[in-house]
Design an enzyme around this catalytic site. Structure first.
Site, PDB file in Angstrom:
ATOM      1  N   LYS A  14       0.830  -1.217   0.000  1.00  9.16           N
ATOM      2  CA  LYS A  14       0.000   0.000   0.000  1.00  9.16           C
ATOM      3  C   LYS A  14       0.858   1.259   0.000  1.00  9.16           C
ATOM      4  CE  LYS A  14      -2.324  -0.924   3.819  1.00  9.16           C
ATOM      5  NZ  LYS A  14      -1.681  -2.179   4.266  1.00  9.16           N
ATOM      6  N   ARG A  89      -9.401   1.250   9.193  1.00 10.63           N
ATOM      7  CA  ARG A  89      -9.049  -0.145   9.497  1.00 10.63           C
ATOM      8  C   ARG A  89     -10.150  -0.853  10.275  1.00 10.63           C
ATOM      9  NH1 ARG A  89      -2.992   0.691   9.218  1.00 10.63           N
ATOM     10  NH2 ARG A  89      -2.017  -1.329   9.463  1.00 10.63           N
ATOM     11  N   ARG A 128      11.728  -6.383   4.931  1.00  5.68           N
ATOM     12  CA  ARG A 128      11.483  -4.982   4.550  1.00  5.68           C
ATOM     13  C   ARG A 128      12.446  -4.013   5.241  1.00  5.68           C
ATOM     14  NH1 ARG A 128       5.542  -2.307   4.954  1.00  5.68           N
ATOM     15  NH2 ARG A 128       5.770  -2.583   7.212  1.00  5.68           N
ATOM     16  N   ARG A 161      11.520  -1.565  10.666  1.00  2.00           N
ATOM     17  CA  ARG A 161      10.488  -1.141  11.616  1.00  2.00           C
ATOM     18  C   ARG A 161      10.439  -2.065  12.823  1.00  2.00           C
ATOM     19  NH1 ARG A 161       4.897   0.081   8.481  1.00  2.00           N
ATOM     20  NH2 ARG A 161       4.095  -1.016  10.308  1.00  2.00           N
ATOM     21  N   ARG A 172      -0.367  -8.554  13.808  1.00  6.31           N
ATOM     22  CA  ARG A 172      -0.943  -7.575  12.865  1.00  6.31           C
ATOM     23  C   ARG A 172      -1.844  -8.255  11.849  1.00  6.31           C
ATOM     24  NH1 ARG A 172       4.493  -5.258  10.960  1.00  6.31           N
ATOM     25  NH2 ARG A 172       3.338  -3.941   9.510  1.00  6.31           N
TER      26      ARG A 172
HETATM   27  P1  AMP Z   1       1.040   0.538   9.197  1.00  6.86           P
HETATM   28  O1  AMP Z   1       2.226   1.404   8.969  1.00  6.86           O
HETATM   29  O2  AMP Z   1      -0.142   0.924   8.340  1.00  6.86           O
HETATM   30  O3  AMP Z   1       1.342  -0.932   9.111  1.00  6.86           O
HETATM   31  O4  AMP Z   1       0.577   0.813  10.709  1.00  6.86           O
HETATM   32  C1  AMP Z   1       1.426   0.516  11.807  1.00  6.86           C
HETATM   33  C2  AMP Z   1       0.651   0.479  13.100  1.00  6.86           C
HETATM   34  O5  AMP Z   1       0.049   1.766  13.345  1.00  6.86           O
HETATM   35  C3  AMP Z   1      -0.509  -0.494  13.131  1.00  6.86           C
HETATM   36  O6  AMP Z   1      -0.099  -1.814  13.455  1.00  6.86           O
HETATM   37  C4  AMP Z   1      -1.385   0.120  14.233  1.00  6.86           C
HETATM   38  O7  AMP Z   1      -0.869  -0.126  15.518  1.00  6.86           O
HETATM   39  C5  AMP Z   1      -1.228   1.617  13.951  1.00  6.86           C
HETATM   40  N1  AMP Z   1      -2.263   2.094  13.007  1.00  6.86           N
HETATM   41  C6  AMP Z   1      -2.051   2.528  11.723  1.00  6.86           C
HETATM   42  N2  AMP Z   1      -3.206   2.868  11.136  1.00  6.86           N
HETATM   43  C7  AMP Z   1      -4.182   2.667  12.063  1.00  6.86           C
HETATM   44  C8  AMP Z   1      -5.603   2.822  12.064  1.00  6.86           C
HETATM   45  N3  AMP Z   1      -6.275   3.252  10.990  1.00  6.86           N
HETATM   46  N4  AMP Z   1      -6.271   2.511  13.200  1.00  6.86           N
HETATM   47  C9  AMP Z   1      -5.629   2.088  14.283  1.00  6.86           C
HETATM   48  N5  AMP Z   1      -4.303   1.888  14.352  1.00  6.86           N
HETATM   49  C10 AMP Z   1      -3.577   2.186  13.254  1.00  6.86           C
END
Ligand code: AMP
Length: 223
Positions: A14, A89, A128, A161, A172
């Protein structure tokens, strides 16, 4: 106008595709994960709250992320469209987003669901690496930088990360299945969902997405 949601499990591409779409259509890419990681780095109250959830692979509470998106979408740069990566989400977030947009006379125009098999996701996430400076994504095997540990685009240092470790990746993915997959049906019912196979080259996937976005559009490249 493109008001796009990029949907799909973590590691599906994404962020990579979102960055390309941003560059092609000149509309902002709003990555909730990036916003939260920056808050964590800066040690703000938001960052302190978010970190405990992120470290476990859990979702940050809906009211927190909805508040962030609401503020961000008010930005002048969002007036000609936007790309949301990692938001919504949950169904509650999707409903809140709809209310936020309604107030401004806007609506989501496309929901792009990127999908890849789970074993591929785990492979992608565990290898990654990201640039500390510009956020560009690499993979140690599938998309390595020219010089080890350095970003091709800006020369920034690459890092892994904290949540890209096997245990948190599993958490996740579970969270994605239980809390985010209901959005597939939600947007399907609204007639907005388009599925894109995420197993291909970055360029191949990008072409499929832009073809969907530009269907029936006569002046696609520079709207
Ligand atoms: P990502 O970079 O999109 O994988 O997001 C990393 C982490 O940020 C996720 O595992 C959640 O803990 C938090 N996070 C990101 N987007 C959201 C969202 N829309 N709602 C809740 N937590 C989020």
């Amino acid at each position: 106008m493109y008001n796009i949601i990029l949907l799909g499990p973590p590691g599906v591409g994404k962020g990579t595709q979102g960055a390309r779409l941003r560059d092609r259509y000149h509309i902002p890419l709003i990555s909730m994960g990036d916003i939260l990681r920056e808050a964590v780095r800066e040690g703000t109250p938001l960052g302190k709250e978010a970190k405990s959830y992120m470290d476990k692979g859990e979702l940050v509470p809906d009211d927190v992320v909805v508040g962030i998106v609401g503020e961000r979408l008010k930005g002048e740069d969002c007036s000609r469209g936007f790309i949301l990566d990692g938001f919504p989400r949950t169904i509650a977030q999707a409903e809140a987003l709809e209310r936020l947009l309604e107030k401004e006379g806007k609506e989501i125009t496309h929901v792009i669901l990127l999908d890849v098999p789970e074993d591929e996701i785990i492979r992608r996430l565990s290898g990654r690496r990201l640039c500390k400076v510009c956020g560009a994504a690499y993979h140690l095997v599938f998309n390595p930088p020219k010089e080890e540990g350095r970003c091709d685009r800006c020369g920034g240092e690459l890092y892994q990360r904290d949540d890209d470790n096997e245990e948190t990746i599993k958490a996740r993915l579970e969270v994605y299945h239980s809390q985010t997959t209901p959005l597939v049906e939600y947007y399907e019912k609204k007639g907005l969902l388009r599925r894109v196979d995420g197993v291909d080259t970055i360029e191949g996937i990008f072409e499929r997405i832009t073809r969907i976005l530009e269907e029936g559009n006569n002046s696609p490249k520079n709207p």
